[in-house]
Design a protein around this motif. Structure first.
Motif, PDB file in Angstrom:
ATOM      1  N   ASN A 108      -4.702   1.520   4.472  1.00 27.87           N
ATOM      2  CA  ASN A 108      -4.075   1.263   3.185  1.00 27.87           C
ATOM      3  C   ASN A 108      -4.328  -0.214   2.855  1.00 27.87           C
ATOM      4  N   LEU A 109      -5.512  -0.493   2.326  1.00 27.56           N
ATOM      5  CA  LEU A 109      -5.928  -1.868   2.079  1.00 27.56           C
ATOM      6  C   LEU A 109      -5.028  -2.579   1.073  1.00 27.56           C
ATOM      7  N   GLU A 110      -4.504  -1.833   0.129  1.00 25.81           N
ATOM      8  CA  GLU A 110      -3.617  -2.431  -0.871  1.00 25.81           C
ATOM      9  C   GLU A 110      -2.335  -2.960  -0.214  1.00 25.81           C
ATOM     10  N   LYS A 111      -1.738  -2.142   0.631  1.00 23.56           N
ATOM     11  CA  LYS A 111      -0.514  -2.541   1.323  1.00 23.56           C
ATOM     12  C   LYS A 111      -0.803  -3.693   2.293  1.00 23.56           C
ATOM     13  N   GLU A 112      -1.919  -3.623   3.001  1.00 21.98           N
ATOM     14  CA  GLU A 112      -2.282  -4.697   3.922  1.00 21.98           C
ATOM     15  C   GLU A 112      -2.457  -6.014   3.162  1.00 21.98           C
ATOM     16  N   ARG A 113      -3.086  -5.953   1.997  1.00 23.56           N
ATOM     17  CA  ARG A 113      -3.298  -7.159   1.194  1.00 23.56           C
ATOM     18  C   ARG A 113      -1.970  -7.757   0.731  1.00 23.56           C
ATOM     19  N   GLU A 114      -1.027  -6.909   0.343  1.00 25.41           N
ATOM     20  CA  GLU A 114       0.293  -7.396  -0.060  1.00 25.41           C
ATOM     21  C   GLU A 114       0.935  -8.206   1.058  1.00 25.41           C
ATOM     22  N   ILE A 115       0.812  -7.709   2.269  1.00 29.53           N
ATOM     23  CA  ILE A 115       1.376  -8.406   3.423  1.00 29.53           C
ATOM     24  C   ILE A 115       0.660  -9.730   3.635  1.00 29.53           C
ATOM     25  N   LEU A 116      -0.672  -9.718   3.575  1.00 32.66           N
ATOM     26  CA  LEU A 116      -1.450 -10.933   3.808  1.00 32.66           C
ATOM     27  C   LEU A 116      -1.236 -11.974   2.717  1.00 32.66           C
ATOM     28  N   GLU A 117      -0.969 -11.513   1.498  1.00 29.25           N
ATOM     29  CA  GLU A 117      -0.726 -12.444   0.393  1.00 29.25           C
ATOM     30  C   GLU A 117       0.655 -13.065   0.472  1.00 29.25           C
ATOM     31  N   GLY A 118       1.492 -12.559   1.329  1.00 28.90           N
ATOM     32  CA  GLY A 118       2.812 -13.142   1.498  1.00 28.90           C
ATOM     33  C   GLY A 118       3.794 -12.653   0.471  1.00 28.90           C
ATOM     34  N   LYS A 119       3.985 -11.351   0.421  1.00 26.33           N
ATOM     35  CA  LYS A 119       4.914 -10.766  -0.549  1.00 26.33           C
ATOM     36  C   LYS A 119       6.293 -11.406  -0.464  1.00 26.33           C
ATOM     37  N   ASP A 120       6.529 -12.154   0.626  1.00 21.25           N
ATOM     38  CA  ASP A 120       7.822 -12.813   0.811  1.00 21.25           C
ATOM     39  C   ASP A 120       7.766 -14.298   0.443  1.00 21.25           C
ATOM     40  N   ASN A 121       6.870 -14.630  -0.501  1.00 23.05           N
ATOM     41  CA  ASN A 121       6.757 -15.999  -1.020  1.00 23.05           C
ATOM     42  C   ASN A 121       6.427 -17.031   0.051  1.00 23.05           C
ATOM     43  N   LYS A 122       5.335 -16.823   0.736  1.00 26.07           N
ATOM     44  CA  LYS A 122       4.868 -17.777   1.732  1.00 26.07           C
ATOM     45  C   LYS A 122       3.559 -18.407   1.238  1.00 26.07           C
ATOM     46  N   PRO A 123       3.087 -19.486   1.871  1.00 27.22           N
ATOM     47  CA  PRO A 123       1.909 -20.211   1.391  1.00 27.22           C
ATOM     48  C   PRO A 123       0.643 -19.369   1.302  1.00 27.22           C
ATOM     49  N   ALA A 124      -0.237 -19.736   0.396  1.00 24.78           N
ATOM     50  CA  ALA A 124      -1.526 -19.075   0.251  1.00 24.78           C
ATOM     51  C   ALA A 124      -2.514 -20.006  -0.422  1.00 24.78           C
TER      52      ALA A 124
END
Length: 177
Positions: A108-124
């Motif tokens: 589920n690449l979409e869900k994985e990307r959400e996690i990697l993008e920091g859905k919890d407002n973390k740096p990117a």
């Protein structure tokens, strides 16, 4: 010492400590490439040249690999503990119970990307819409805290309020100082 402290301590010996983040990232990538080769060398010597395996040298090379990973974390201005946390969360999505070939191929690449993008407002890292460079984005401390804006650290262009960008990530540690 924890891994986040290691990154700070390793910066003392960085030749690119005060360089632009992309220069630091180049340094990290080239260094990692070199060190991974050096890590493979003791196994090559033992396997193909009948030399004794040298675990001390292998451990030294692992340390050097960590140093360059710390350099990459410093370039991205993200704590390695946060990267590791996101990686585990991504793997929990990919492999809910344990590894399987099926799950490795049907992600589920979409869900994985959400996690990697920091859905919890973390740096990117994000591209700046004004200067089109990919760089570390911060916040504009001159706006009310309920309308944080994205600020390019290279050209200082102020973007739209972060709450309007689904992938906008704020550096809360920096903003709240």
């Amino acid at each position: 010492m924890n891994i986040d402290e290691y990154v700070e301590l390793a910066q003392r010996t960085s030749a690119t400590k005060d360089a632009h983040p992309l220069v630091k990232m180049d340094h990290a990538q080239i260094g990692l490439t070199t060190e991974v080769g050096e890590f493979a060398d003791p196994i090559k010597k033992a396997k193909f040249y009948n030399k004794p395996y040298d675990p001390i040298n292998a451990a030294e090379e692992i340390g050097d690999i960590f140093w360059y990973l710390a350099e990459a974390c410093a370039a991205l201005k993200i704590k390695p503990s946060e990267i590791l946390k996101r990686n585990i969360e991504k793997l929990k999505v990919r492999y809910p119970n344990k590894y399987s070939d099926y799950n490795a191929e049907n992600r589920n690449l979409e869900k994985e990307r959400e996690i990697l993008e920091g859905k919890d407002n973390k740096p990117a890292i994000m591209p700046c819409k004004a200067c089109n460079t990919i760089n570390y984005l911060g916040c504009d401390k001159n706006v009310p805290s309920d309308t944080w804006s994205i600020v390019c650290t290279l050209c200082n262009a102020i973007g739209p309020p972060a709450r309007l960008l689904s992938t906008a990530i704020l550096l809360w540690d920096d903003c709240n100082k």
